[in-house]
Design a protein around this motif. Structure first.
Motif, PDB file in Angstrom:
ATOM      1  N   ASP A  73       0.802  -1.215   0.000  1.00 54.31           N
ATOM      2  CA  ASP A  73       0.000   0.000   0.000  1.00 54.31           C
ATOM      3  C   ASP A  73       0.840   1.272   0.000  1.00 54.31           C
ATOM      4  O   ASP A  73       0.372   2.323  -0.434  1.00 54.31           O
ATOM      5  N   GLU A  74       2.075   1.194   0.486  1.00 50.52           N
ATOM      6  CA  GLU A  74       2.847   2.412   0.720  1.00 50.52           C
ATOM      7  C   GLU A  74       3.281   3.108  -0.562  1.00 50.52           C
ATOM      8  O   GLU A  74       3.185   4.318  -0.690  1.00 50.52           O
ATOM      9  N   SER A  75       3.785   2.363  -1.538  1.00 48.44           N
ATOM     10  CA  SER A  75       4.281   2.943  -2.787  1.00 48.44           C
ATOM     11  C   SER A  75       4.380   1.828  -3.819  1.00 48.44           C
ATOM     12  O   SER A  75       4.353   0.650  -3.487  1.00 48.44           O
ATOM     13  N   SER A  76       4.499   2.194  -5.086  1.00 47.13           N
ATOM     14  CA  SER A  76       4.447   1.202  -6.153  1.00 47.13           C
ATOM     15  C   SER A  76       5.701   0.336  -6.196  1.00 47.13           C
ATOM     16  O   SER A  76       6.798   0.760  -5.834  1.00 47.13           O
ATOM     17  N   ILE A  77       5.526  -0.905  -6.654  1.00 47.03           N
ATOM     18  CA  ILE A  77       6.628  -1.868  -6.775  1.00 47.03           C
ATOM     19  C   ILE A  77       7.409  -1.583  -8.058  1.00 47.03           C
ATOM     20  O   ILE A  77       6.834  -1.444  -9.132  1.00 47.03           O
ATOM     21  N   ARG A  78       8.731  -1.532  -7.931  1.00 46.65           N
ATOM     22  CA  ARG A  78       9.605  -1.247  -9.071  1.00 46.65           C
ATOM     23  C   ARG A  78      10.341  -2.490  -9.573  1.00 46.65           C
ATOM     24  O   ARG A  78      10.575  -2.633 -10.761  1.00 46.65           O
ATOM     25  N   ASP A  79      10.729  -3.390  -8.665  1.00 45.96           N
ATOM     26  CA  ASP A  79      11.441  -4.603  -9.072  1.00 45.96           C
ATOM     27  C   ASP A  79      11.364  -5.617  -7.937  1.00 45.96           C
ATOM     28  O   ASP A  79      11.144  -5.243  -6.776  1.00 45.96           O
ATOM     29  N   ILE A  80      11.557  -6.903  -8.280  1.00 45.11           N
ATOM     30  CA  ILE A  80      11.409  -7.983  -7.312  1.00 45.11           C
ATOM     31  C   ILE A  80      12.458  -9.056  -7.559  1.00 45.11           C
ATOM     32  O   ILE A  80      13.021  -9.164  -8.646  1.00 45.11           O
ATOM     33  N   ALA A  81      12.716  -9.872  -6.523  1.00 44.81           N
ATOM     34  CA  ALA A  81      13.604 -11.028  -6.648  1.00 44.81           C
ATOM     35  C   ALA A  81      13.216 -12.046  -5.586  1.00 44.81           C
ATOM     36  O   ALA A  81      12.627 -11.691  -4.552  1.00 44.81           O
ATOM     37  N   VAL A  82      13.543 -13.338  -5.832  1.00 45.15           N
ATOM     38  CA  VAL A  82      13.187 -14.396  -4.895  1.00 45.15           C
ATOM     39  C   VAL A  82      14.384 -15.312  -4.668  1.00 45.15           C
ATOM     40  O   VAL A  82      15.167 -15.574  -5.598  1.00 45.15           O
ATOM     41  N   ALA A  83      14.545 -15.795  -3.437  1.00 46.16           N
ATOM     42  CA  ALA A  83      15.635 -16.684  -3.065  1.00 46.16           C
ATOM     43  C   ALA A  83      15.247 -18.146  -3.298  1.00 46.16           C
ATOM     44  O   ALA A  83      14.078 -18.469  -3.536  1.00 46.16           O
ATOM     45  N   ASN A  84      16.227 -19.039  -3.207  1.00 50.33           N
ATOM     46  CA  ASN A  84      15.978 -20.476  -3.304  1.00 50.33           C
ATOM     47  C   ASN A  84      14.961 -20.922  -2.254  1.00 50.33           C
ATOM     48  O   ASN A  84      14.887 -20.357  -1.158  1.00 50.33           O
ATOM     49  N   ASP A  85      14.184 -21.954  -2.612  1.00 56.09           N
ATOM     50  CA  ASP A  85      13.149 -22.500  -1.731  1.00 56.09           C
ATOM     51  C   ASP A  85      12.055 -21.491  -1.413  1.00 56.09           C
ATOM     52  O   ASP A  85      11.231 -21.739  -0.523  1.00 56.09           O
ATOM     53  N   GLY A  86      12.047 -20.342  -2.092  1.00 56.08           N
ATOM     54  CA  GLY A  86      11.052 -19.316  -1.818  1.00 56.08           C
ATOM     55  C   GLY A  86      11.170 -18.737  -0.425  1.00 56.08           C
ATOM     56  O   GLY A  86      10.222 -18.139   0.091  1.00 56.08           O
ATOM     57  N   ARG A  87      12.352 -18.849   0.181  1.00 61.16           N
ATOM     58  CA  ARG A  87      12.482 -18.460   1.597  1.00 61.16           C
ATOM     59  C   ARG A  87      12.477 -16.951   1.797  1.00 61.16           C
ATOM     60  O   ARG A  87      12.205 -16.474   2.909  1.00 61.16           O
ATOM     61  N   GLY A  88      12.779 -16.183   0.746  1.00 60.77           N
ATOM     62  CA  GLY A  88      12.793 -14.735   0.888  1.00 60.77           C
ATOM     63  C   GLY A  88      12.439 -14.049  -0.412  1.00 60.77           C
ATOM     64  O   GLY A  88      12.781 -14.537  -1.493  1.00 60.77           O
ATOM     65  N   VAL A  89      11.740 -12.921  -0.302  1.00 59.88           N
ATOM     66  CA  VAL A  89      11.374 -12.106  -1.458  1.00 59.88           C
ATOM     67  C   VAL A  89      11.859 -10.686  -1.220  1.00 59.88           C
ATOM     68  O   VAL A  89      11.677 -10.138  -0.120  1.00 59.88           O
ATOM     69  N   LEU A  90      12.469 -10.093  -2.240  1.00 65.46           N
ATOM     70  CA  LEU A  90      12.973  -8.729  -2.163  1.00 65.46           C
ATOM     71  C   LEU A  90      12.102  -7.842  -3.045  1.00 65.46           C
ATOM     72  O   LEU A  90      11.870  -8.163  -4.209  1.00 65.46           O
ATOM     73  N   VAL A  91      11.642  -6.729  -2.492  1.00 62.83           N
ATOM     74  CA  VAL A  91      10.717  -5.840  -3.201  1.00 62.83           C
ATOM     75  C   VAL A  91      11.274  -4.422  -3.169  1.00 62.83           C
ATOM     76  O   VAL A  91      11.355  -3.800  -2.098  1.00 62.83           O
ATOM     77  N   GLY A  92      11.641  -3.882  -4.338  1.00 67.46           N
ATOM     78  CA  GLY A  92      12.106  -2.499  -4.442  1.00 67.46           C
ATOM     79  C   GLY A  92      10.952  -1.594  -4.826  1.00 67.46           C
ATOM     80  O   GLY A  92      10.138  -1.942  -5.681  1.00 67.46           O
TER      81      GLY A  92
END
Length: 313
Positions: free
Chosen positions: A104-123
């Motif tokens: 909700d705070e601001s729009s998503i610019r880029d994303i990435a995911v780690a092995n096993d889906g253990r972590g997601v990075l959202v810029g």
């Protein structure tokens, strides 16, 4: 290097994966899996060489597809996809969604995911970067950037994040603590960052002429890509398994192979343009190595194309 243009090249194969073109695409590091967000037909997961998609996914039910970012984990087991306001995590093994989260705070610019889906990075456009663990619901906000985020990448184990933005800076930082490990300064806004999955190198590029390969352990420069154009933009980058080469895609149909040690150009290709578009162009969304002699590209034309590497040319 002779000239700035790349002559039209002929792929080994060309397969249409998205009718009407694509908004986003990614190629797994080993080239065996592709994910394409199509203009007309949602998200499709393809195994290289298959004639039909393995899975079909949608964010918005039967509405228009608005997914503009996709990323495949280094182990090929998970995919994260996002539109500007929400992201979803998917299992490549079962085809089922793991979860769907709205920002909700601001729009998503880029994303990435780690092995096993253990972590997601959202810029995000606010300059904030969120590291999120779906399994534990742990959330860490990285506040190092001062302006809009343009590109993010995540190490396979999810422990290290690389982020770049409009503040002319890229950071390598710990997702455990949020502590900055290395800082990389550029003369203009940072438009692309990429981590070597083996942890040897990282790549940062800005909107003008500085496209730099760095030692991931020390933060020291290894080489700068050698080209004579005043401006060169990149849309994707991946290091070869042996660490000798960097493969890049661009917004202008171009795919380039570079020598990591020297930054010198080894070979170039031009993907097919998007149909019925003037001027005839295409954005290269995803690049990957199928093997040491062959690469795979995904572009906004909706085509998956394979190309032969000629190291001796």
């Amino acid at each position: 290097m002779a000239g700035c243009t790349v002559p039209d090249t002929t792929p080994l194969s060309s397969v249409r994966l998205a009718d009407g073109g694509a908004y986003a695409a990614d190629v797994s590091p080993d080239g065996t899996v592709s994910v394409v967000s199509g203009v007309d037909n949602g998200i499709k997961v393809w195994e290289t060489g298959a004639t039909t998609p393995k899975f079909r996914w949608r964010h918005q039910g039967e509405g228009n597809n608005l997914v503009v970012s996709v990323h495949i984990s280094a182990d090929n087991q998970y995919v994260v996809s996002s539109d500007r306001t929400a992201f979803a995590l998917w299992s490549v093994e079962t085809g089922e969604p793991v979860g769907f989260w709205r920002i909700d705070e601001s729009s998503i610019r880029d994303i990435a995911v780690a092995n096993d889906g253990r972590g997601v990075l959202v810029g995000r456009s606010s300059g904030q970067v969120m590291y999120f663990e779906p399994g534990t619901q742990r959330r860490l906000e990285f506040l190092g950037h001062q302006e809009k985020i343009n590109s993010v990448d995540l190490s396979p184990n999810g422990k290290f994040a690389l982020t770049g933005g409009n503040d002319y800076t890229a950071y390598l930082w710990s997702t455990d603590s949020g502590q900055i490990i290395h800082t990389f300064h550029h003369p203009t806004r940072v438009t692309l960052v990429a981590l070597d999955d083996a942890g040897r190198y990282l790549f940062t590029a800005d909107s003008q002429q500085k496209s730099q390969i760095w030692d991931a352990q020390t933060g020291a420069p290894v080489s700068q890509l050698q080209y004579i154009a005043r401006q060169k933009m990149f849309t994707d980058a991946v290091f070869s398994k042996d660490g000798k080469y960097l493969l890049t895609g661009s917004p202008s149909r171009r795919v380039n192979l570079w020598e990591v040690r020297t930054g010198e150009l080894v070979e170039s290709w031009k993907v097919a343009p998007r149909e019925n578009q003037t001027p005839a162009t295409a954005v290269v969304y995803g690049v990957g190595f199928l093997n040491p002699q062959t690469i795979l590209t995904q572009s906004s034309s909706g085509l998956a194309e394979t190309w032969e590497i000629n190291y001796d040319q």
